[in-house]
Scaffold this motif. Structure first.
Motif, PDB file in Angstrom:
ATOM      1  N   MET A   1       0.822  -1.201   0.000  1.00  0.00           N
ATOM      2  CA  MET A   1       0.000   0.000   0.000  1.00  0.00           C
ATOM      3  C   MET A   1       0.860   1.256   0.000  1.00  0.00           C
ATOM      4  N   GLN A   2       1.983   1.186   0.720  1.00  0.00           N
ATOM      5  CA  GLN A   2       2.884   2.328   0.761  1.00  0.00           C
ATOM      6  C   GLN A   2       3.486   2.611  -0.615  1.00  0.00           C
ATOM      7  N   LYS A   3       3.891   1.539  -1.315  1.00  0.00           N
ATOM      8  CA  LYS A   3       4.431   1.720  -2.661  1.00  0.00           C
ATOM      9  C   LYS A   3       3.372   2.272  -3.612  1.00  0.00           C
ATOM     10  N   TYR A   4       2.136   1.766  -3.449  1.00  0.00           N
ATOM     11  CA  TYR A   4       1.041   2.262  -4.295  1.00  0.00           C
ATOM     12  C   TYR A   4       0.782   3.740  -4.038  1.00  0.00           C
ATOM     13  N   GLU A   5       0.782   4.135  -2.753  1.00  0.00           N
ATOM     14  CA  GLU A   5       0.546   5.539  -2.434  1.00  0.00           C
ATOM     15  C   GLU A   5       1.674   6.422  -2.960  1.00  0.00           C
ATOM     16  N   ASP A   6       2.920   5.929  -2.880  1.00  0.00           N
ATOM     17  CA  ASP A   6       4.048   6.714  -3.403  1.00  0.00           C
ATOM     18  C   ASP A   6       3.944   6.903  -4.910  1.00  0.00           C
ATOM     19  N   ILE A   7       3.596   5.817  -5.617  1.00  0.00           N
ATOM     20  CA  ILE A   7       3.458   5.917  -7.074  1.00  0.00           C
ATOM     21  C   ILE A   7       2.290   6.828  -7.439  1.00  0.00           C
ATOM     22  N   LYS A   8       1.194   6.699  -6.690  1.00  0.00           N
ATOM     23  CA  LYS A   8       0.017   7.522  -6.971  1.00  0.00           C
ATOM     24  C   LYS A   8       0.302   8.995  -6.747  1.00  0.00           C
ATOM     25  N   SER A   9       0.979   9.309  -5.630  1.00  0.00           N
ATOM     26  CA  SER A   9       1.296  10.708  -5.350  1.00  0.00           C
ATOM     27  C   SER A   9       2.285  11.260  -6.372  1.00  0.00           C
ATOM     28  N   LYS A  10       3.198  10.408  -6.826  1.00  0.00           N
ATOM     29  CA  LYS A  10       4.165  10.854  -7.838  1.00  0.00           C
ATOM     30  C   LYS A  10       3.470  11.152  -9.156  1.00  0.00           C
ATOM     31  N   GLU A  11       2.529  10.272  -9.550  1.00  0.00           N
ATOM     32  CA  GLU A  11       1.799  10.506 -10.794  1.00  0.00           C
ATOM     33  C   GLU A  11       0.921  11.750 -10.687  1.00  0.00           C
ATOM     34  N   GLU A  12       0.290  11.948  -9.538  1.00  0.00           N
ATOM     35  CA  GLU A  12      -0.536  13.141  -9.353  1.00  0.00           C
ATOM     36  C   GLU A  12       0.313  14.401  -9.411  1.00  0.00           C
ATOM     37  N   GLN A  13       1.523  14.325  -8.849  1.00  0.00           N
ATOM     38  CA  GLN A  13       2.407  15.492  -8.911  1.00  0.00           C
ATOM     39  C   GLN A  13       2.829  15.787 -10.342  1.00  0.00           C
ATOM     40  N   GLU A  14       3.103  14.697 -11.102  1.00  0.00           N
ATOM     41  CA  GLU A  14       3.482  14.892 -12.507  1.00  0.00           C
ATOM     42  C   GLU A  14       2.327  15.487 -13.307  1.00  0.00           C
ATOM     43  N   LEU A  15       1.104  15.000 -13.069  1.00  0.00           N
ATOM     44  CA  LEU A  15      -0.064  15.561 -13.759  1.00  0.00           C
ATOM     45  C   LEU A  15      -0.281  17.028 -13.377  1.00  0.00           C
ATOM     46  N   HIS A  16      -0.049  17.319 -12.097  1.00  0.00           N
ATOM     47  CA  HIS A  16      -0.200  18.707 -11.659  1.00  0.00           C
ATOM     48  C   HIS A  16       0.846  19.600 -12.308  1.00  0.00           C
ATOM     49  N   ASP A  17       2.069  19.114 -12.438  1.00  0.00           N
ATOM     50  CA  ASP A  17       3.126  19.896 -13.097  1.00  0.00           C
ATOM     51  C   ASP A  17       2.812  20.120 -14.570  1.00  0.00           C
ATOM     52  N   ILE A  18       2.308  19.049 -15.233  1.00  0.00           N
ATOM     53  CA  ILE A  18       1.953  19.191 -16.653  1.00  0.00           C
ATOM     54  C   ILE A  18       0.832  20.200 -16.828  1.00  0.00           C
ATOM     55  N   HIS A  19      -0.177  20.101 -15.955  1.00  0.00           N
ATOM     56  CA  HIS A  19      -1.305  21.035 -16.041  1.00  0.00           C
ATOM     57  C   HIS A  19      -0.850  22.470 -15.773  1.00  0.00           C
ATOM     58  N   SER A  20       0.053  22.643 -14.802  1.00  0.00           N
ATOM     59  CA  SER A  20       0.559  24.000 -14.515  1.00  0.00           C
ATOM     60  C   SER A  20       1.356  24.539 -15.696  1.00  0.00           C
ATOM     61  N   THR A  21       2.167  23.673 -16.312  1.00  0.00           N
ATOM     62  CA  THR A  21       2.972  24.106 -17.457  1.00  0.00           C
ATOM     63  C   THR A  21       2.082  24.526 -18.624  1.00  0.00           C
ATOM     64  N   ARG A  22       1.054  23.754 -18.922  1.00  0.00           N
ATOM     65  CA  ARG A  22       0.147  24.098 -20.021  1.00  0.00           C
ATOM     66  C   ARG A  22      -0.628  25.371 -19.725  1.00  0.00           C
ATOM     67  N   SER A  23      -1.015  25.545 -18.456  1.00  0.00           N
ATOM     68  CA  SER A  23      -1.740  26.769 -18.105  1.00  0.00           C
ATOM     69  C   SER A  23      -0.861  27.989 -18.310  1.00  0.00           C
ATOM     70  N   LYS A  24       0.413  27.873 -17.930  1.00  0.00           N
ATOM     71  CA  LYS A  24       1.337  28.982 -18.131  1.00  0.00           C
ATOM     72  C   LYS A  24       1.546  29.257 -19.618  1.00  0.00           C
ATOM     73  N   GLU A  25       1.634  28.192 -20.433  1.00  0.00           N
ATOM     74  CA  GLU A  25       1.820  28.376 -21.880  1.00  0.00           C
ATOM     75  C   GLU A  25       0.610  29.077 -22.502  1.00  0.00           C
ATOM     76  N   ARG A  26      -0.575  28.677 -22.082  1.00  0.00           N
ATOM     77  CA  ARG A  26      -1.786  29.322 -22.605  1.00  0.00           C
ATOM     78  C   ARG A  26      -1.852  30.778 -22.159  1.00  0.00           C
ATOM     79  N   LEU A  27      -1.472  31.042 -20.955  1.00  0.00           N
ATOM     80  CA  LEU A  27      -1.500  32.410 -20.455  1.00  0.00           C
ATOM     81  C   LEU A  27      -0.509  33.275 -21.220  1.00  0.00           C
TER      82      LEU A  27
END
Length: 273
Positions: free
Chosen positions: A243-269
């Motif tokens: 469960m710990q490994k799953y939570e680490d992978i999940k949080s890492k993927e969520e962080q990557e998605l958040h970074d991608i979304h932030s980058t695209r928002s900045k590009e659009r702006l």
């Protein structure tokens, strides 16, 4: 304010009681009771055996440093001292292990990390407890031998009226207690035989060996209980690690998605600007 204080103390007590690993606690109490019964009764039974051999079979201690029955009894007594101290410490260690692998500890102190060292410690305790269980099985089998011997002697003493006229003797050479060359027999109908049967040493030693056998059996049951508890804890640790490994992978993927979304928002702006 007083009611709130009492309520807070009550909630704290309930929370602390919920954090106790009760299966490990029950196994520890059973282990301590079994070891105490085996060590205490076994020690006194051995002392009673020495008294019986000296008073009724006239077995004397060897004047030289030879491995006679009295030396063996002294060695067994020192082993009993070691067993008592070792399993006192081992019970504490297993209790601590139960605390740290219990799910209630996670509820009390928050989320925790399952390390490789923790998994190795749990596996090591399972292996060690299994070895101790086999050792206690051997101790139980060994303790049953004097119980069988004393039962035969006690049974003969209880049926002395039936044995009138019979030439039945108790010979310690049959059990390897004395050398073959020494004749230390006590026959039914003799004065030594009646004095031994009427003495408190025989009856007390016999029942003490029975209690020691019961203590060894309780220790075996405690070891089996510990194996079940440790196996359950090992499964919990293994699932928590996954469960710990799953939570680490999940949080890492969520962080990557958040970074991608932030980058695209900045590009659009920037493009809009």
């Amino acid at each position: 304010a007083k009611k709130n204080r009492v309520k807070g103390c009550l909630e704290c007590c309930i929370k602390c009681l919920g954090g106790i690993p009760y299966p490990s606690l029950i196994a520890t109490i059973l282990l301590y009771a079994g070891v105490a019964l085996f060590c205490g009764c076994g020690h006194e039974a051995l002392s009673g055996t020495v008294t019986i051999l000296q008073n009724y079979f006239e077995v004397v201690r060897s004047p030289v440093d030879a491995l006679d029955v009295f030396t063996m009894i002294d060695i067994i007594k020192y082993v009993i001292y070691g067993i008592a101290s070792a399993f006192f410490v081992y019970g504490i260690l297993l209790m601590v292990e139960g605390f740290f692998t219990s799910g209630a500890i996670k509820d009390l102190y928050g989320d925790f990390k399952i390390t490789t060292c923790g998994r190795c410690v749990s596996a090591w305790f399972i292996m060690l407890t299994y070895i101790f269980m086999l050792a206690w099985l051997g101790v139980t089998a060994f303790t049953s031998l004097p119980v069988f011997i004393y039962f035969n002697i006690w049974n003969i003493c209880q049926n002395t009226t039936v044995l009138e006229g019979a030439t039945l003797c108790l010979d310690p050479r049959q059990y390897g207690i004395v050398p073959i060359a020494e004749a230390k027999t006590v026959c039914a109908g003799s004065e030594k035989f009646y004095r031994m049967c009427e003495s408190n040493e025989l009856d007390m030693t016999f029942h003490l060996f029975i209690c020691a056998l019961a203590g060894a059996g309780a220790a075996v049951i405690a070891m089996i209980h510990y194996l079940m508890v440790l196996s359950a804890n090992w499964a919990y640790v293994k699932d928590a690690c996954r469960m710990q490994k799953y939570e680490d992978i999940k949080s890492k993927e969520e962080q990557e998605l958040h970074d991608i979304h932030s980058t695209r928002s900045k590009e659009r702006l920037n493009a809009y600007t």
